[in-house]
Design a protein around this motif. Structure first.
Motif, PDB file in Angstrom:
ATOM      1  N   GLU A  76       0.871  -1.172   0.000  1.00 40.91           N
ATOM      2  CA  GLU A  76       0.000   0.000   0.000  1.00 40.91           C
ATOM      3  C   GLU A  76       0.907   1.221   0.000  1.00 40.91           C
ATOM      4  O   GLU A  76       1.997   1.187   0.573  1.00 40.91           O
ATOM      5  CB  GLU A  76      -0.895   0.030   1.237  1.00 40.91           C
ATOM      6  N   ASN A  77       0.485   2.300  -0.649  1.00 41.83           N
ATOM      7  CA  ASN A  77       1.279   3.521  -0.631  1.00 41.83           C
ATOM      8  C   ASN A  77       0.395   4.729  -0.336  1.00 41.83           C
ATOM      9  O   ASN A  77      -0.747   4.822  -0.788  1.00 41.83           O
ATOM     10  CB  ASN A  77       2.052   3.723  -1.944  1.00 41.83           C
ATOM     11  N   TYR A  78       0.944   5.656   0.469  1.00 41.17           N
ATOM     12  CA  TYR A  78       0.246   6.866   0.899  1.00 41.17           C
ATOM     13  C   TYR A  78       1.223   8.027   0.821  1.00 41.17           C
ATOM     14  O   TYR A  78       2.367   7.921   1.257  1.00 41.17           O
ATOM     15  CB  TYR A  78      -0.260   6.724   2.339  1.00 41.17           C
ATOM     16  N   ARG A  79       0.755   9.154   0.263  1.00 44.26           N
ATOM     17  CA  ARG A  79       1.616  10.325   0.175  1.00 44.26           C
ATOM     18  C   ARG A  79       0.790  11.601   0.153  1.00 44.26           C
ATOM     19  O   ARG A  79      -0.351  11.630  -0.338  1.00 44.26           O
ATOM     20  CB  ARG A  79       2.483  10.268  -1.070  1.00 44.26           C
ATOM     21  N   PRO A  80       1.349  12.687   0.669  1.00 49.70           N
ATOM     22  CA  PRO A  80       0.698  13.997   0.511  1.00 49.70           C
ATOM     23  C   PRO A  80       1.029  14.562  -0.864  1.00 49.70           C
ATOM     24  O   PRO A  80       2.032  14.201  -1.484  1.00 49.70           O
ATOM     25  CB  PRO A  80       1.345  14.832   1.617  1.00 49.70           C
ATOM     26  N   THR A  81       0.197  15.455  -1.355  1.00 48.75           N
ATOM     27  CA  THR A  81       0.449  16.128  -2.637  1.00 48.75           C
ATOM     28  C   THR A  81       0.655  17.621  -2.389  1.00 48.75           C
ATOM     29  O   THR A  81       0.275  18.142  -1.325  1.00 48.75           O
ATOM     30  CB  THR A  81      -0.717  15.935  -3.615  1.00 48.75           C
ATOM     31  N   PRO A  82       1.219  18.331  -3.365  1.00 45.83           N
ATOM     32  CA  PRO A  82       1.452  19.768  -3.172  1.00 45.83           C
ATOM     33  C   PRO A  82       0.178  20.581  -2.987  1.00 45.83           C
ATOM     34  O   PRO A  82       0.244  21.699  -2.466  1.00 45.83           O
ATOM     35  CB  PRO A  82       2.177  20.177  -4.459  1.00 45.83           C
ATOM     36  N   HIS A  83      -0.972  20.064  -3.421  1.00 41.12           N
ATOM     37  CA  HIS A  83      -2.201  20.838  -3.273  1.00 41.12           C
ATOM     38  C   HIS A  83      -3.070  20.355  -2.109  1.00 41.12           C
ATOM     39  O   HIS A  83      -4.280  20.542  -2.105  1.00 41.12           O
ATOM     40  CB  HIS A  83      -3.009  20.854  -4.578  1.00 41.12           C
ATOM     41  N   GLY A  84      -2.436  19.716  -1.108  1.00 38.84           N
ATOM     42  CA  GLY A  84      -3.119  19.448   0.145  1.00 38.84           C
ATOM     43  C   GLY A  84      -3.968  18.194   0.199  1.00 38.84           C
ATOM     44  O   GLY A  84      -4.670  17.966   1.189  1.00 38.84           O
ATOM     45  N   THR A  85      -3.939  17.400  -0.845  1.00 37.90           N
ATOM     46  CA  THR A  85      -4.696  16.153  -0.838  1.00 37.90           C
ATOM     47  C   THR A  85      -3.789  14.999  -0.409  1.00 37.90           C
ATOM     48  O   THR A  85      -2.586  15.156  -0.237  1.00 37.90           O
ATOM     49  CB  THR A  85      -5.268  15.861  -2.233  1.00 37.90           C
ATOM     50  N   ILE A  86      -4.394  13.823  -0.255  1.00 39.00           N
ATOM     51  CA  ILE A  86      -3.644  12.592   0.018  1.00 39.00           C
ATOM     52  C   ILE A  86      -3.899  11.637  -1.138  1.00 39.00           C
ATOM     53  O   ILE A  86      -5.043  11.464  -1.577  1.00 39.00           O
ATOM     54  CB  ILE A  86      -4.083  11.943   1.341  1.00 39.00           C
ATOM     55  N   MET A  87      -2.835  11.034  -1.614  1.00 39.72           N
ATOM     56  CA  MET A  87      -2.952  10.040  -2.675  1.00 39.72           C
ATOM     57  C   MET A  87      -2.555   8.679  -2.116  1.00 39.72           C
ATOM     58  O   MET A  87      -1.593   8.565  -1.351  1.00 39.72           O
ATOM     59  CB  MET A  87      -2.066  10.402  -3.851  1.00 39.72           C
ATOM     60  N   PHE A  88      -3.301   7.656  -2.502  1.00 38.27           N
ATOM     61  CA  PHE A  88      -2.980   6.303  -2.043  1.00 38.27           C
ATOM     62  C   PHE A  88      -3.325   5.308  -3.138  1.00 38.27           C
ATOM     63  O   PHE A  88      -4.108   5.594  -4.043  1.00 38.27           O
ATOM     64  CB  PHE A  88      -3.733   5.980  -0.744  1.00 38.27           C
ATOM     65  N   GLY A  89      -2.711   4.129  -3.056  1.00 37.25           N
ATOM     66  CA  GLY A  89      -2.960   3.167  -4.125  1.00 37.25           C
ATOM     67  C   GLY A  89      -2.299   1.829  -3.931  1.00 37.25           C
ATOM     68  O   GLY A  89      -1.822   1.468  -2.855  1.00 37.25           O
ATOM     69  N   THR A  90      -2.290   1.068  -5.040  1.00 33.46           N
ATOM     70  CA  THR A  90      -1.796  -0.312  -5.173  1.00 33.46           C
ATOM     71  C   THR A  90      -2.708  -1.246  -4.389  1.00 33.46           C
ATOM     72  O   THR A  90      -3.869  -1.361  -4.741  1.00 33.46           O
ATOM     73  CB  THR A  90      -0.318  -0.412  -4.790  1.00 33.46           C
ATOM     74  N   ARG A  91      -2.242  -1.965  -3.389  1.00 35.43           N
ATOM     75  CA  ARG A  91      -3.048  -2.800  -2.498  1.00 35.43           C
ATOM     76  C   ARG A  91      -3.752  -3.956  -3.198  1.00 35.43           C
ATOM     77  O   ARG A  91      -3.728  -5.087  -2.732  1.00 35.43           O
ATOM     78  CB  ARG A  91      -4.065  -1.951  -1.735  1.00 35.43           C
ATOM     79  N   ARG A  92      -4.397  -3.711  -4.310  1.00 32.98           N
ATOM     80  CA  ARG A  92      -5.080  -4.762  -5.062  1.00 32.98           C
ATOM     81  C   ARG A  92      -4.809  -4.555  -6.550  1.00 32.98           C
ATOM     82  O   ARG A  92      -5.018  -3.456  -7.059  1.00 32.98           O
ATOM     83  CB  ARG A  92      -6.587  -4.748  -4.783  1.00 32.98           C
ATOM     84  N   LEU A  93      -4.365  -5.609  -7.217  1.00 32.54           N
ATOM     85  CA  LEU A  93      -3.893  -5.507  -8.591  1.00 32.54           C
ATOM     86  C   LEU A  93      -4.773  -6.304  -9.536  1.00 32.54           C
ATOM     87  O   LEU A  93      -5.409  -7.280  -9.134  1.00 32.54           O
ATOM     88  CB  LEU A  93      -2.446  -6.012  -8.688  1.00 32.54           C
ATOM     89  N   ARG A  94      -4.767  -5.890 -10.802  1.00 35.52           N
ATOM     90  CA  ARG A  94      -5.519  -6.582 -11.842  1.00 35.52           C
ATOM     91  C   ARG A  94      -4.576  -6.988 -12.975  1.00 35.52           C
ATOM     92  O   ARG A  94      -3.610  -6.299 -13.275  1.00 35.52           O
ATOM     93  CB  ARG A  94      -6.625  -5.678 -12.403  1.00 35.52           C
ATOM     94  N   THR A  95      -4.884  -8.099 -13.603  1.00 38.34           N
ATOM     95  CA  THR A  95      -4.112  -8.556 -14.753  1.00 38.34           C
ATOM     96  C   THR A  95      -4.740  -8.031 -16.040  1.00 38.34           C
ATOM     97  O   THR A  95      -5.771  -7.364 -16.019  1.00 38.34           O
ATOM     98  CB  THR A  95      -4.046 -10.081 -14.800  1.00 38.34           C
ATOM     99  N   ALA A  96      -4.119  -8.372 -17.165  1.00 40.54           N
ATOM    100  CA  ALA A  96      -4.581  -7.889 -18.464  1.00 40.54           C
ATOM    101  C   ALA A  96      -4.817  -9.069 -19.391  1.00 40.54           C
ATOM    102  O   ALA A  96      -3.923  -9.461 -20.138  1.00 40.54           O
ATOM    103  CB  ALA A  96      -3.556  -6.952 -19.066  1.00 40.54           C
ATOM    104  N   PRO A  97      -6.009  -9.657 -19.373  1.00 39.77           N
ATOM    105  CA  PRO A  97      -6.266 -10.798 -20.251  1.00 39.77           C
ATOM    106  C   PRO A  97      -6.317 -10.429 -21.724  1.00 39.77           C
ATOM    107  O   PRO A  97      -6.051 -11.245 -22.599  1.00 39.77           O
ATOM    108  CB  PRO A  97      -7.619 -11.323 -19.760  1.00 39.77           C
ATOM    109  N   GLY A  98      -6.658  -9.181 -22.021  1.00 40.11           N
ATOM    110  CA  GLY A  98      -6.742  -8.745 -23.412  1.00 40.11           C
ATOM    111  C   GLY A  98      -5.685  -7.714 -23.736  1.00 40.11           C
ATOM    112  O   GLY A  98      -4.701  -7.552 -23.012  1.00 40.11           O
TER     113      GLY A  98
END
Length: 467
Positions: free
Chosen positions: A317-339
């Motif tokens: 999991e990743n969490y970070r502040p942004t320059p405009h005062g928001t929080i960004m987070f992501g990854t945690r659950r991934l998807r593959t590409a069947p097509g």
């Protein structure tokens, strides 16, 4: 961390039109905490360009053709041009279209994969790999300054932070392994280091920091377009065929005759019949950005140090502040590409799970609403390491991702360019060079990724019961 590079084998005009439709659509996601999120098939960091380099029409000749306009391709083309080579760069969308402008913006001096696993698999190589990763972060940091790229860079470092006592013990061991291999890291305690209350401590990576990857990618694109490189966007490559005089690169409107070719196609290499088989597996990674959060609320949550946070889960999991005062987070659950790969908005169930995780890590911010979600393709190699080599005669490749392409791809592209310009192989390039383009089977199947996510959630529940 999510850093990616892009190129496809089919024209992206349909994808670009689809972006416009999706970006105008407000989608209500299923699941707790995901209502009202705007889903985008492009990036939340920057608007896409409105003007493009010309499509290739007719026939060209050059010293070196670069296929792919992500970080690695742009850096390689610029370096080759600096060294006096006649360079043509071909990109099926526009330079920076893919993960280069979509990732979370962590400039990290780390390798992908758990250090204990890497030490088991690559004990003799680990010091050279650690050196490569550290120098990659420092190179990209210097590149930002040398090219005067306005990308909101903050040299904060990053931390791999534990959320349970078991993870904390593991990160302490990892810090010892990495320091023993020469990494510029230290083990830190969460409360004294300024981490949010849910994070107990972990491995602090001193090099690198946080930036806006959209501004970085498009700033690099501006430098490229102003250089002596002949850039052709919206030009899909259909074939790369070595012949007696060099290599012929075929596109819908013509072809390029080059002495040599560089494949800088990262996740999109899977769909290229002329790329080494099984070299990469494309994985879709999603990001969510919140509404603005007052600084005093972050301080009350214990987040007093402006730094990027990554957890040591099986799927981080990743969490970070942004320059405009928001929080960004992501990854945690991934998807593959069947097509086939292309423009895509995040999965609503994945976004809901990401939001749930954010509220679990930051309970005092439970009323903070998510606003936007997007994602991109990560190239995972079977070894979890960056790779470079010669696919076939006079056709070379450079893949520097595994979620760490923001730092490593520009460096790897530059190292390969120097090699093609006649320099001896740099020690850092030798550390990731493959003598033969042979790769193990794909380990990142949908069942495997779902199982990894389930293991992480079980571990989280066990920890919460004991807390």
């Amino acid at each position: 961390m999510c850093k990616f590079v892009s190129l496809g084998t089919v024209p992206l005009s349909c994808d670009l039109q689809r972006e416009a439709v999706i970006n105008m659509t407000n989608v209500t996601a299923s699941g707790v905490g995901s209502v009202g999120v705007t889903y985008s098939a492009f990036s939340g960091w920057a608007d896409r360009p409105t003007e493009f380099a010309p499509m290739l029409e007719g026939e060209l000749t050059c010293d070196i053709a670069v296929v792919g306009g992500g970080y690695a391709g742009m850096a390689a083309a610029l370096r080759l041009a600096e060294r006096g080579a006649d360079v043509v760069l071909l990109e099926s969308g526009f330079c920076g279209w893919g993960g280069s402008s979509r990732n979370a913006g962590y400039l990290s001096n780390a390798l992908a994969g758990d250090p204990q696993l890497l030490n088991t698999l690559y004990a003799r190589r680990l010091p050279s790999l650690v050196r490569y990763a550290d120098k990659a972060a420092r190179f990209t940091e210097e590149l930002i300054g040398r090219l005067a790229l306005d990308c909101d860079y903050e040299p904060t470092g990053n931390v791999i932070a534990a959320v349970s006592p078991g993870q904390l013990r593991r990160t302490r061991r990892n810090a010892e392994i990495l320091k023993g291999a020469g990494a510029d890291v230290e083990f830190v305690e969460g409360d004294s280091f300024g981490l949010p209350k849910a994070f107990l401590g972990g491995v602090f990576e001193r090099a690198g920091g946080l930036l806006n990857p959209g501004k970085f990618a498009f700033g690099l694109r501006e430098v490229l377009l102003a250089s002596g490189v002949r850039v052709h966007e919206r030009t899909a490559v259909r074939a790369v065929e070595p012949d007696t005089s060099g290599v012929v690169v075929s596109v819908p409107g013509g072809r390029v005759r080059a002495d040599r070719v560089v494949l800088a196609t990262n996740a999109y290499s899977r769909d290229l019949p002329f790329a080494p088989r099984r070299m990469v597996t494309p994985i879709w990674t999603s990001l969510v950005e919140t509404e603005p959060v007052a600084p005093e609320r972050l301080a009350a949550a214990g987040w007093t140090r402006r730094i990027g946070i990554v957890t040591p889960h099986t799927i981080l999991e990743n969490y970070r502040p942004t320059p405009h005062g928001t929080i960004m987070f992501g990854t945690r659950r991934l998807r593959t590409a069947p097509g086939a790969l292309g423009a895509r908005e995040p999965d609503a169930a994945v976004v809901a799970d990401l939001v749930r995780g954010f509220h679990e890590r930051f309970p005092s911010l439970g009323d903070v609403a998510p606003q936007r979600a997007w994602g991109g393709w990560v190239a995972m190699t079977p070894s979890l390491l960056p790779v470079a080599g010669e696919a076939t005669k006079n056709v070379f490749y450079a893949i520097g991702c595994n979620g760490h392409g923001l730092a490593q791809s520009p460096y790897l592209g530059t190292l390969l360019a120097d090699r093609l310009a006649g320099e001896r192989m740099h020690d850092d390039l030798a550390a990731v060079w493959r003598a033969r383009p042979r790769f193990a089977p794909n380990l990142f199947s949908a069942p495997a990724l779902n199982a990894a996510w389930a293991v992480d959630r079980i571990a989280d529940r066990l920890h919460s019961r004991r807390a």
